[in-house]
Design a protein around this motif. Structure first.
Motif, short mmCIF file in Angstrom:
data_model
loop_
_atom_site.label_atom_id
_atom_site.label_comp_id
_atom_site.label_asym_id
_atom_site.label_seq_id
_atom_site.Cartn_x
_atom_site.Cartn_y
_atom_site.Cartn_z
N VAL A 35 0.86 -1.18 0.00
CA VAL A 35 0.00 0.00 0.00
C VAL A 35 0.90 1.24 0.00
CG1 VAL A 35 -1.92 1.19 1.10
CG2 VAL A 35 -1.72 -1.30 1.32
N VAL A 36 0.70 2.09 -1.00
CA VAL A 36 1.53 3.28 -1.20
C VAL A 36 0.67 4.51 -0.89
CG1 VAL A 36 2.97 4.54 -2.83
CG2 VAL A 36 2.76 2.05 -3.03
N PHE A 37 1.17 5.37 -0.02
CA PHE A 37 0.41 6.53 0.42
C PHE A 37 1.05 7.83 -0.03
CE2 PHE A 37 -0.58 3.21 3.42
CZ PHE A 37 -1.89 3.43 3.83
N ASP A 38 0.22 8.71 -0.59
CA ASP A 38 0.60 10.11 -0.66
C ASP A 38 0.66 10.62 0.78
OD1 ASP A 38 0.84 12.85 -1.78
OD2 ASP A 38 -1.14 13.06 -0.86
N ILE A 39 1.47 11.63 1.04
CA ILE A 39 1.62 12.13 2.42
C ILE A 39 1.01 13.52 2.58
CG2 ILE A 39 3.28 12.76 4.21
CD1 ILE A 39 5.12 10.54 3.14
N LEU A 40 1.40 14.48 1.76
CA LEU A 40 0.93 15.85 1.92
C LEU A 40 -0.55 15.97 1.56
CD1 LEU A 40 3.98 17.74 0.36
CD2 LEU A 40 3.53 17.25 2.78
N GLY A 41 -1.37 16.31 2.53
CA GLY A 41 -2.80 16.42 2.30
C GLY A 41 -3.53 15.14 2.63
N THR A 42 -2.93 14.00 2.33
CA THR A 42 -3.57 12.71 2.58
C THR A 42 -3.34 12.24 4.01
OG1 THR A 42 -3.33 12.09 0.25
CG2 THR A 42 -3.71 10.30 1.84
N MET A 43 -2.10 12.34 4.48
CA MET A 43 -1.77 11.90 5.83
C MET A 43 -1.59 13.06 6.80
SD MET A 43 -1.85 8.68 5.33
CE MET A 43 -1.18 8.01 6.86
N VAL A 44 -1.23 14.22 6.29
CA VAL A 44 -1.04 15.40 7.13
C VAL A 44 -1.76 16.60 6.52
CG1 VAL A 44 1.17 14.64 8.08
CG2 VAL A 44 1.14 15.98 5.97
N ASP A 45 -2.13 17.53 7.39
CA ASP A 45 -2.87 18.73 6.98
C ASP A 45 -1.87 19.80 6.54
OD1 ASP A 45 -4.52 20.88 6.64
OD2 ASP A 45 -5.14 21.02 8.74
N GLU A 46 -1.48 19.74 5.28
CA GLU A 46 -0.50 20.69 4.77
C GLU A 46 -1.01 22.13 4.79
OE1 GLU A 46 2.53 21.23 0.99
OE2 GLU A 46 0.60 20.27 0.67
N PRO A 47 -2.22 22.42 4.27
CA PRO A 47 -2.68 23.82 4.31
C PRO A 47 -2.79 24.36 5.73
CG PRO A 47 -3.99 22.54 2.76
CD PRO A 47 -3.16 21.56 3.52
N GLY A 48 -3.23 23.52 6.67
CA GLY A 48 -3.37 23.97 8.05
C GLY A 48 -2.05 24.37 8.66
N GLY A 49 -0.99 23.62 8.37
CA GLY A 49 0.32 23.95 8.90
C GLY A 49 0.85 25.25 8.35
N ILE A 50 0.65 25.46 7.06
CA ILE A 50 1.13 26.70 6.44
C ILE A 50 0.31 27.89 6.94
CG2 ILE A 50 1.43 27.92 4.24
CD1 ILE A 50 1.90 25.09 3.00
N GLU A 51 -0.99 27.70 7.11
CA GLU A 51 -1.82 28.77 7.65
C GLU A 51 -1.35 29.20 9.04
OE1 GLU A 51 -5.80 27.26 7.51
OE2 GLU A 51 -6.27 28.37 5.68
N ARG A 52 -0.99 28.24 9.88
CA ARG A 52 -0.48 28.59 11.20
C ARG A 52 0.81 29.41 11.09
NH1 ARG A 52 -2.32 23.45 12.20
NH2 ARG A 52 -0.27 22.51 11.84
N GLY A 53 1.66 29.04 10.14
CA GLY A 53 2.88 29.80 9.92
C GLY A 53 2.59 31.21 9.46
N ILE A 54 1.60 31.38 8.60
CA ILE A 54 1.23 32.71 8.11
C ILE A 54 0.66 33.55 9.25
CG2 ILE A 54 -0.37 33.96 6.59
CD1 ILE A 54 -0.08 31.59 4.61
N ARG A 55 -0.18 32.95 10.07
CA ARG A 55 -0.78 33.71 11.18
C ARG A 55 0.27 34.14 12.21
NH1 ARG A 55 -5.02 29.82 10.65
NH2 ARG A 55 -4.12 28.60 12.38
#
Length: 230
Positions: free
Chosen positions: A10-30
């Motif tokens: 089983v092969v998994f995408d990670i960014l967005g699929t396993m972790v909340d990429e937009p949420g992390g960047i939003e926290r950095g912007i705030r």
């Protein structure tokens, strides 16, 4: 539920699929020391995402030499900081690092562990190796193997990235199941013969009416139930 037959890895995408990429960047912007960063977070996030997408497309089209994800994120951070009126180098460095401090979705760690107890699990990401080390450590994701598009000096959905996963298993592509919250990613996997599973996330790229993936689930827990029969 009956396990999906004939899947060996089983092969998994990670960014967005396993972790909340937009949420992390939003926290950095705030966290930027500027009022625009707090009042226009959504616009600045879109600016970041557009920069990354355009740079990756330039690389795929041969308009730019290969650049890894960490360098592109640094560019995006500088671009966003400039738009927010921030010139402090430490603040920009912290913003760039936010792309590697990403929280897992609530079911990511447990669902991955359930599947990994029955089948080999592999991460396949557009993030570079150094970024993946930090992303996986922060999120607590444990893999049997992690592969980066950096190894083929490209980005998904270029077929060479998916072929990298196939080559590293020594199996026929149809024995691999690609899991992603992005329909574009799954179409890329389908193009090289891999099987596909869409997992719904609050972010991502939902399937189109014409898409026909092998599985479609509401969560990673639901996918784990299908794959393990539990």
């Amino acid at each position: 539920m009956t396990p999906l037959p004939d899947v060996d890895v089983v092969v998994f995408d990670i960014l967005g699929t396993m972790v909340d990429e937009p949420g992390g960047i939003e926290r950095g912007i705030r966290a930027l020391p500027a009022d625009p960063a707090r009042s226009h977070t959504g616009d600045l996030l879109h600016l970041w995402q557009r920069h990354v997408d355009e740079r990756q497309q330039d690389i795929l089209a041969g308009r730019r030499p290969y650049t890894d994800s960490t360098a592109i994120d640094q560019e995006a951070a500088e671009h966003v900081a400039a738009a927010a009126g921030v010139g402090d180098t430490d603040a920009i460095r912290a913003l760039a690092a936010s792309a590697q401090r990403l929280e897992p979705w609530p079911d990511s760690v447990s669902g991955l562990a359930r599947i990994a107890a029955r089948l080999p699990v592999m991460g396949l990401s557009n993030a570079g190796h150094s970024a993946l080390t930090r992303i996986n450590a922060h999120a607590g994701l444990r893999w049997h193997q992690v592969l980066s598009a950096e190894d083929v000096r490209g980005y998904k959905p270029h077929p060479d990235v998916y072929r990298l996963a196939v080559a590293n298993t020594g199996l026929a592509p149809e024995r691999l199941l690609m899991v992603a919250a992005h329909a574009w990613d799954l179409r890329g996997a389908q193009a090289v013969g891999m099987r596909t599973a869409y997992v719904e996330r609050p972010v991502g790229d939902p399937p189109r009416p014409g898409d026909a993936f092998d599985l479609s689930t509401k969560s990673l827990d639901d996918l784990a139930a299908v794959l393990t029969g539990d």
